[in-house]
Design an enzyme around this catalytic site. Structure first.
Site, PDB file in Angstrom:
ATOM      1  CG  HIS A   1      -6.433  -9.576   9.210  1.00 45.75           C
ATOM      2  ND1 HIS A   1      -6.145 -10.578   8.324  1.00 45.75           N
ATOM      3  CD2 HIS A   1      -5.863  -9.906  10.388  1.00 45.75           C
ATOM      4  CE1 HIS A   1      -5.425 -11.495   8.951  1.00 45.75           C
ATOM      5  NE2 HIS A   1      -5.235 -11.113  10.203  1.00 45.75           N
TER       6      HIS A   1
ATOM      7  CG  ASP B   1      -3.812  -8.174  18.134  1.00 46.68           C
ATOM      8  OD1 ASP B   1      -3.949  -9.032  19.031  1.00 46.68           O
ATOM      9  OD2 ASP B   1      -2.990  -8.264  17.221  1.00 46.68           O
TER      10      ASP B   1
HETATM   11  N1  CMC Z   1      -6.123   2.577   9.781  1.00 44.59           N
HETATM   12  C1  CMC Z   1      -6.269   3.400   8.717  1.00 44.59           C
HETATM   13  N2  CMC Z   1      -6.146   3.013   7.428  1.00 44.59           N
HETATM   14  C2  CMC Z   1      -5.846   1.716   7.207  1.00 44.59           C
HETATM   15  C3  CMC Z   1      -5.675   0.806   8.262  1.00 44.59           C
HETATM   16  C4  CMC Z   1      -5.819   1.270   9.592  1.00 44.59           C
HETATM   17  N3  CMC Z   1      -5.662   0.430  10.623  1.00 44.59           N
HETATM   18  N4  CMC Z   1      -5.378  -0.429   7.760  1.00 44.59           N
HETATM   19  C5  CMC Z   1      -5.378  -0.283   6.431  1.00 44.59           C
HETATM   20  N5  CMC Z   1      -5.658   1.017   6.086  1.00 44.59           N
HETATM   21  C6  CMC Z   1      -5.794   1.559   4.728  1.00 44.59           C
HETATM   22  C7  CMC Z   1      -4.444   1.783   4.085  1.00 44.59           C
HETATM   23  O1  CMC Z   1      -3.966   3.095   4.327  1.00 44.59           O
HETATM   24  C8  CMC Z   1      -4.777   1.555   2.630  1.00 44.59           C
HETATM   25  O2  CMC Z   1      -5.458   2.701   2.141  1.00 44.59           O
HETATM   26  P1  CMC Z   1      -5.287   3.141   0.594  1.00 44.59           P
HETATM   27  O3  CMC Z   1      -5.871   2.023  -0.211  1.00 44.59           O
HETATM   28  O4  CMC Z   1      -6.058   4.422   0.491  1.00 44.59           O
HETATM   29  O5  CMC Z   1      -3.815   3.325   0.374  1.00 44.59           O
HETATM   30  C9  CMC Z   1      -5.809   0.422   2.667  1.00 44.59           C
HETATM   31  O6  CMC Z   1      -6.447   0.561   3.944  1.00 44.59           O
HETATM   32  C10 CMC Z   1      -5.202  -0.976   2.544  1.00 44.59           C
HETATM   33  O7  CMC Z   1      -4.204  -1.113   3.553  1.00 44.59           O
HETATM   34  P2  CMC Z   1      -2.855  -1.946   3.385  1.00 44.59           P
HETATM   35  O8  CMC Z   1      -1.850  -1.460   4.357  1.00 44.59           O
HETATM   36  O9  CMC Z   1      -2.467  -1.966   1.931  1.00 44.59           O
HETATM   37  O10 CMC Z   1      -3.374  -3.398   3.762  1.00 44.59           O
HETATM   38  P3  CMC Z   1      -2.454  -4.603   4.177  1.00 44.59           P
HETATM   39  O11 CMC Z   1      -3.222  -5.818   3.879  1.00 44.59           O
HETATM   40  O12 CMC Z   1      -1.096  -4.468   3.555  1.00 44.59           O
HETATM   41  O13 CMC Z   1      -2.241  -4.397   5.753  1.00 44.59           O
HETATM   42  C11 CMC Z   1      -2.579  -4.452   8.093  1.00 44.59           C
HETATM   43  C12 CMC Z   1      -2.961  -5.052   6.718  1.00 44.59           C
HETATM   44  C13 CMC Z   1      -3.112  -5.326   9.205  1.00 44.59           C
HETATM   45  C14 CMC Z   1      -1.038  -4.394   8.208  1.00 44.59           C
HETATM   46  C15 CMC Z   1      -3.170  -3.012   8.176  1.00 44.59           C
HETATM   47  O14 CMC Z   1      -4.578  -3.073   8.082  1.00 44.59           O
HETATM   48  C16 CMC Z   1      -2.749  -2.304   9.463  1.00 44.59           C
HETATM   49  O15 CMC Z   1      -1.685  -1.678   9.488  1.00 44.59           O
HETATM   50  N6  CMC Z   1      -3.597  -2.367  10.540  1.00 44.59           N
HETATM   51  C17 CMC Z   1      -3.236  -1.792  11.822  1.00 44.59           C
HETATM   52  C18 CMC Z   1      -2.276  -2.736  12.549  1.00 44.59           C
HETATM   53  C19 CMC Z   1      -2.992  -3.937  13.121  1.00 44.59           C
HETATM   54  O16 CMC Z   1      -4.033  -3.830  13.752  1.00 44.59           O
HETATM   55  N7  CMC Z   1      -2.362  -5.115  12.926  1.00 44.59           N
HETATM   56  C20 CMC Z   1      -2.867  -6.375  13.512  1.00 44.59           C
HETATM   57  C21 CMC Z   1      -3.314  -7.353  12.461  1.00 44.59           C
HETATM   58  S1  CMC Z   1      -4.246  -8.708  13.219  1.00 44.59           S
HETATM   59  C22 CMC Z   1      -3.087  -9.525  14.199  1.00 44.59           C
HETATM   60  C23 CMC Z   1      -2.207 -10.403  13.401  1.00 44.59           C
HETATM   61  O17 CMC Z   1      -2.639 -11.534  13.086  1.00 44.59           O
HETATM   62  O18 CMC Z   1      -1.095  -9.991  13.080  1.00 44.59           O
END
Ligand code: CMC
Length: 461
Positions: free
Chosen positions: A340, A397
């Site tokens: 998140h 989710d």
């Molecule tokens: N599985 C594997 N690796 C992950 C995941 C995941 N679900 N989420 C983040 N990472 C890794 C990412 O690859 C990165 O690694 P590194 O630092 O080595 O490059 C690190 O964790 C940070 O991730 P980020 O994408 O920079 O973090 P963010 O804050 O931009 O993204 C997120 C947050 C929710 C988009 C992401 O965690 C994600 O894609 N999760 C899966 C989709 C999901 O479940 N979304 C629902 C969010 S809750 C409902 C809502 O309110 O929208």
């Protein structure tokens, strides 16, 4: 006294034509004494900015005057990871501690003790309603729940396999054409009228989007029911059967909608605020929010989680294989329902939903092997250094889809259910933005394209 400074080295080409060094200083003293200021040094010039402190001691540097004072320097923050777009009195969340509150009320209390309409009222108008206030709100919503018959023709034109989020976004936008008075809202009364209209008509559209997919005749439910009961009736009533509400399903839906009702400045809410800031009208703003919510990184994750769990089951239930895929930087696969932007601790909503999933499936007598796969994945992720180091916990989710499935809601409708829950949050944020008379949202950029070049006619290119 505790003192720290954060240094950001930046090299600009234009407009300053020389390398400059930006230093941002903030001290613990500043946090304690709000008459203090943040100082920004660019080259030899120092600029001072007031600090804004929230009621939960969050601090922001108010850079409104930066560009004018510095003759062109702006801040840049793709993804807005450090940027506050507004001040807001609606929702407080502390991602480090895993705290979520609406209007000061703990999400745990609201999920257990309130119903969805009470929570909607609190989000939109600032506090939980009295009995009389709630009755009036509900009566006004019911009075405005009729959707123009012509909207059915628009729905009819969609192919049956259209994704219901696209259908919902389109129909919500179309409502503007049938309710033009909802656009130019200035007074609180005009806002209220637009709000009860969308609160009344939106669940009808949600139900119709599902009924269209299932080939069921469109209906209106019953005015005698409460808001969430009526949603269920509109969704599930069959023309040849007496409909009765299952209280387990009703309670579960109430809880899920409450948990999704607001989450401060997330992607879809920011979209609603920014579209609304152009005074485009409530329905158009909500329609844009629905589109933003649709994506799998946001609300679409609930559908993506279930599809992922299904795929793991079909593939023999090997959770370790999928954990490895999620960690492999050459593999685009992500563990959906994990991570998140704001929570770097357990999502408090996920904790509540996990317990609810066990209860609902138990009470309904549903045995879903997917719940076991989800629990297995969670256990592995919680002790895996990749997930631990990155503070990736299950989010809201991860378990919600399992409950929706047990309730008989089709997978493609999961994000629509999220939208139904998020509606009062979007409305509250839109209303706050309008009442605060916020200016039109219009971010800046740093241009990195070509400098001026000579035009060549097509024969010379
Ligand atoms: N599985 C594997 N690796 C992950 C995941 C995941 N679900 N989420 C983040 N990472 C890794 C990412 O690859 C990165 O690694 P590194 O630092 O080595 O490059 C690190 O964790 C940070 O991730 P980020 O994408 O920079 O973090 P963010 O804050 O931009 O993204 C997120 C947050 C929710 C988009 C992401 O965690 C994600 O894609 N999760 C899966 C989709 C999901 O479940 N979304 C629902 C969010 S809750 C409902 C809502 O309110 O929208």
């Amino acid at each position: 006294m505790l003192r720290y400074s954060k240094t950001i080295g930046c090299f600009f080409k234009n407009p300053l034509k020389k390398a400059i060094f930006v230093r941002l200083q903030k001290t613990q003293k500043i946090i304690q004494n709000m008459s203090d200021i943040a100082k920004l040094q660019i080259g030899n010039d120092t600029y001072e900015f007031p600090l804004i402190k929230g009621t939960e001691d969050e601090v922001a540097i108010d850079v409104k005057t930066l560009r004018g004072a510095s003759k062109g320097v702006i801040t840049i923050d793709p993804g807005y990871k450090n940027t506050g777009a507004c001040t807001s009195g609606i929702t407080f969340l502390d991602g480090e501690k895993g705290i979520l509150r609406y209007r000061g009320y703990a999400i745990e209390d609201l999920a257990e003790k309130a119903d969805f309409l009470e929570v909607a009222y609190a989000l939109i108008f600032g506090d939980l309603p009295t009995k009389e206030q709630l009755k009036k709100f509900h009566d006004d919503i019911k009075e405005n729940a009729i959707v123009d018959e012509e909207v059915k023709k628009i729905l009819d034109a969609f192919p049956k396999n259209a994704h219901p989020m696209g259908v919902l976004s389109s129909l919500t936008s179309a409502l503007t054409a049938f309710n033009p008075s909802s656009v130019n809202v200035e007074s609180e009364e005009e806002m209220y009228n637009a709000i009860v209209k969308i609160m009344g008509k939106f669940p009808v559209l949600v139900a119709w989007a599902m009924r269209k997919k299932k080939g069921l005749p469109l209906n209106y439910g019953s005015m005698k029911l409460d808001y969430v009961e009526n949603v269920l009736q509109m969704m599930f009533e069959k023309p040849h059967e007496e409909f009765s509400i299952n209280p387990i399903v009703k309670d579960a839906l109430d809880k899920l909608l409450i948990l999704h009702a607001d989450h401060e400045q997330n992607c879809s809410t920011s979209t609603v605020r920014i579209v609304g800031s152009s005074h485009a009208g409530l329905f158009a703003s909500i329609s844009a929010g629905i589109s933003a919510l649709w994506g799998p990184l946001h609300g679409g994750a609930n559908q993506a989680v279930l599809e992922m769990l299904e795929a793991i089951k079909e593939d023999g239930g090997d959770t370790k294989k999928y954990m490895a895929k999620a960690k492999d930087k050459n593999d685009p696969f992500r563990l959906m329902g994990f991570g998140h932007r704001v929570y770097k601790n357990f999502d408090p909503r996920a904790k509540i939903i996990k317990v609810a999933a066990d209860q609902v499936l138990g009470d309904l007598g549903v045995e879903d092997p997917i719940l076991e796969i989800a629990k297995g994945l969670e256990q592995e992720a919680l002790k895996d250094p990749y997930f631990v180091d990155r503070k990736l916990y299950p989010n809201v989710d991860f378990y919600s889809g399992i409950i929706y499935r047990a309730m008989g809601i089709p997978v493609e409708m999961f994000t629509v259910m999220f939208a139904l829950g998020r509606l009062p949050g979007w409305i509250a944020q839109w209303r706050e933005m309008r009442l605060n008379k916020e200016p039109i949202g219009r971010p800046r950029q740093i241009y990195t394209g070509e400098n001026l070049r000579a035009f060549k006619t097509i024969s010379k290119r």
